[in-house]
Each structure stands twice: as C-alpha cells, then as structure tokens.
Design a protein around this motif. Sequence first.
Motif, short mmCIF file in Angstrom:
data_model
loop_
_atom_site.label_atom_id
_atom_site.label_comp_id
_atom_site.label_asym_id
_atom_site.label_seq_id
_atom_site.Cartn_x
_atom_site.Cartn_y
_atom_site.Cartn_z
N VAL A 11 8.31 26.51 18.29
CA VAL A 11 9.72 26.46 18.20
C VAL A 11 10.29 25.47 17.13
CG1 VAL A 11 11.76 25.78 19.73
CG2 VAL A 11 9.99 27.18 20.86
N LEU A 12 9.48 24.36 17.20
CA LEU A 12 9.97 23.51 16.16
C LEU A 12 9.57 23.77 14.70
CD1 LEU A 12 10.50 20.52 15.71
CD2 LEU A 12 8.19 19.77 15.87
N ALA A 13 8.63 24.54 14.49
CA ALA A 13 8.22 25.20 13.33
C ALA A 13 9.47 25.94 12.83
CB ALA A 13 7.00 25.87 13.20
N PRO A 72 22.08 4.70 21.72
CA PRO A 72 20.89 5.42 22.20
C PRO A 72 20.08 6.31 21.12
CG PRO A 72 23.01 5.62 23.48
CD PRO A 72 23.40 5.04 22.19
N PHE A 73 20.49 6.55 20.17
CA PHE A 73 19.92 7.47 19.29
C PHE A 73 19.07 6.56 18.68
CE2 PHE A 73 23.71 9.83 19.83
CZ PHE A 73 23.60 11.15 19.80
N ALA A 134 13.59 16.02 10.55
CA ALA A 134 12.88 17.11 11.62
C ALA A 134 12.19 18.09 10.59
CB ALA A 134 13.84 17.88 12.27
N ALA A 135 12.69 18.52 9.54
CA ALA A 135 11.91 19.73 8.48
C ALA A 135 10.53 19.05 8.13
CB ALA A 135 12.86 20.06 7.47
N LEU A 136 10.67 17.75 7.65
CA LEU A 136 9.37 17.25 7.23
C LEU A 136 8.36 17.09 8.31
CD1 LEU A 136 8.10 15.67 4.94
CD2 LEU A 136 9.22 13.61 5.69
N ILE A 155 8.54 13.82 17.96
CA ILE A 155 9.55 13.26 17.40
C ILE A 155 10.39 14.09 16.38
CG2 ILE A 155 9.83 11.73 15.03
CD1 ILE A 155 7.16 10.12 16.07
N GLY A 156 9.99 15.05 15.73
CA GLY A 156 10.60 16.26 15.07
C GLY A 156 11.52 16.88 16.05
N ALA A 157 11.32 17.29 17.18
CA ALA A 157 11.98 17.83 18.19
C ALA A 157 13.13 16.91 18.49
CB ALA A 157 11.46 18.23 19.45
N CYS A 158 12.83 15.69 18.59
CA CYS A 158 14.15 14.64 18.87
C CYS A 158 15.03 14.65 17.75
CB CYS A 158 13.36 13.56 19.18
SG CYS A 158 14.53 12.03 19.67
N GLU A 159 14.55 14.48 16.40
CA GLU A 159 15.22 14.53 15.28
C GLU A 159 16.25 15.61 15.33
OE1 GLU A 159 12.17 11.56 12.86
OE2 GLU A 159 11.98 13.86 12.73
N ALA A 160 15.64 16.79 15.44
CA ALA A 160 16.31 18.29 15.58
C ALA A 160 17.61 18.03 16.57
CB ALA A 160 15.59 19.30 15.68
#
Length: 170
Positions: A11-13, A72-73, A134-136, A155-160
């Motif tokens: 999903v993240l990819a 919070p972000f 998130a892409a990185l 972390i990537g999911a959170c950034e997305a």
Amino acid sequence: MRPRSLSRRAVLAGGAAAAALSGCGASDVPQPTPTPAEDPERVLLRQLIADKEHTIALYSTLIAAGQTKLTPFRDRHQAHLVELRKRLPGGSQTATPAPSSPTGSAAPAPSSQTAAPAPKMSLSRLRDAERRSAALRVRQLASASPPLAQLIASIGACEAAHALALPRSA
C-alpha cells in the motif's frame, strides 16, 4: 474465492509511486556522504535522521509564526527522530539543531556572508515536503534490514497521511 489483501508495504509503495508520478522529486535535504567502508544501514539511518531534523525545523518555523495547530504533526516527527536515533549506535553524527529561542524557533546562525533569503515557508511547501519524504521512504526500504524497513514504512505512511491531513489554509 477470497480477495487477497495487500500488505502495508504494498500500500505504501503504491501511494508513493503515485506521488512520484505526480511530479514529486527527491528530498531537498542535504544527505550525508558515506565513507567507503561505512555500513550502508548506518548511512541510511543518518540520512533519515537528517531528513527528520529538517522536517521538524520546517514545522517549528510555522509553529513559531503562530500556526500552533501544527504542533501534533511536528511531535510525530520528533517521535520518529527518537526511534531512529535509538537504532544508530554512537549518535546521529548529523548537524546539531540551532538553539531554540523562547518562541520555539531556531535561532539564526551568525554569518559573515550574506546568504540568499530562504523561501517563505507555507503549508503548501510543507505538504510538498511531506509528499517527497513519503515517496523517498519507499526507495529506502530496499536497502534496509527487516526491522528498520518496518520503521521506515511506518514513517512513510505517517508522512503520506500528513500530506493529506495538513490544513489547506492557515
């Protein structure tokens, strides 16, 4: 026949691939240069830590300008930074953040040269930075051990999610 569910990594990819196709480039954060004998995972951790420090600074700039709803972000990014630092033995070896002023923003560093003015920070720029990060993260998964890959994917999911959840206006 039961439909097959997708893994978090898939999903993240997929989300990051869509972001990359929409024009998101590599992060504009300077990346540490590895030495020839340095462990690749250690280099990756230093890159992740540098990126998190940069992102926290971006949020802190807007928070200091009165956008306290972004706290919070920023706090989630600080939690990521703590976890990343735990995994890097001997410290992060990245630039130490400038001391904070009473308002929480970084104090300007004295300089004998006139630096070009930094572009104005905005929610739009912050949203773009979250998308690029998130892409990185998807590309970084390939060189990470399974435990670190799990953290990077989270972390990537959170950034997305931040890219989608950030307010559209101040």
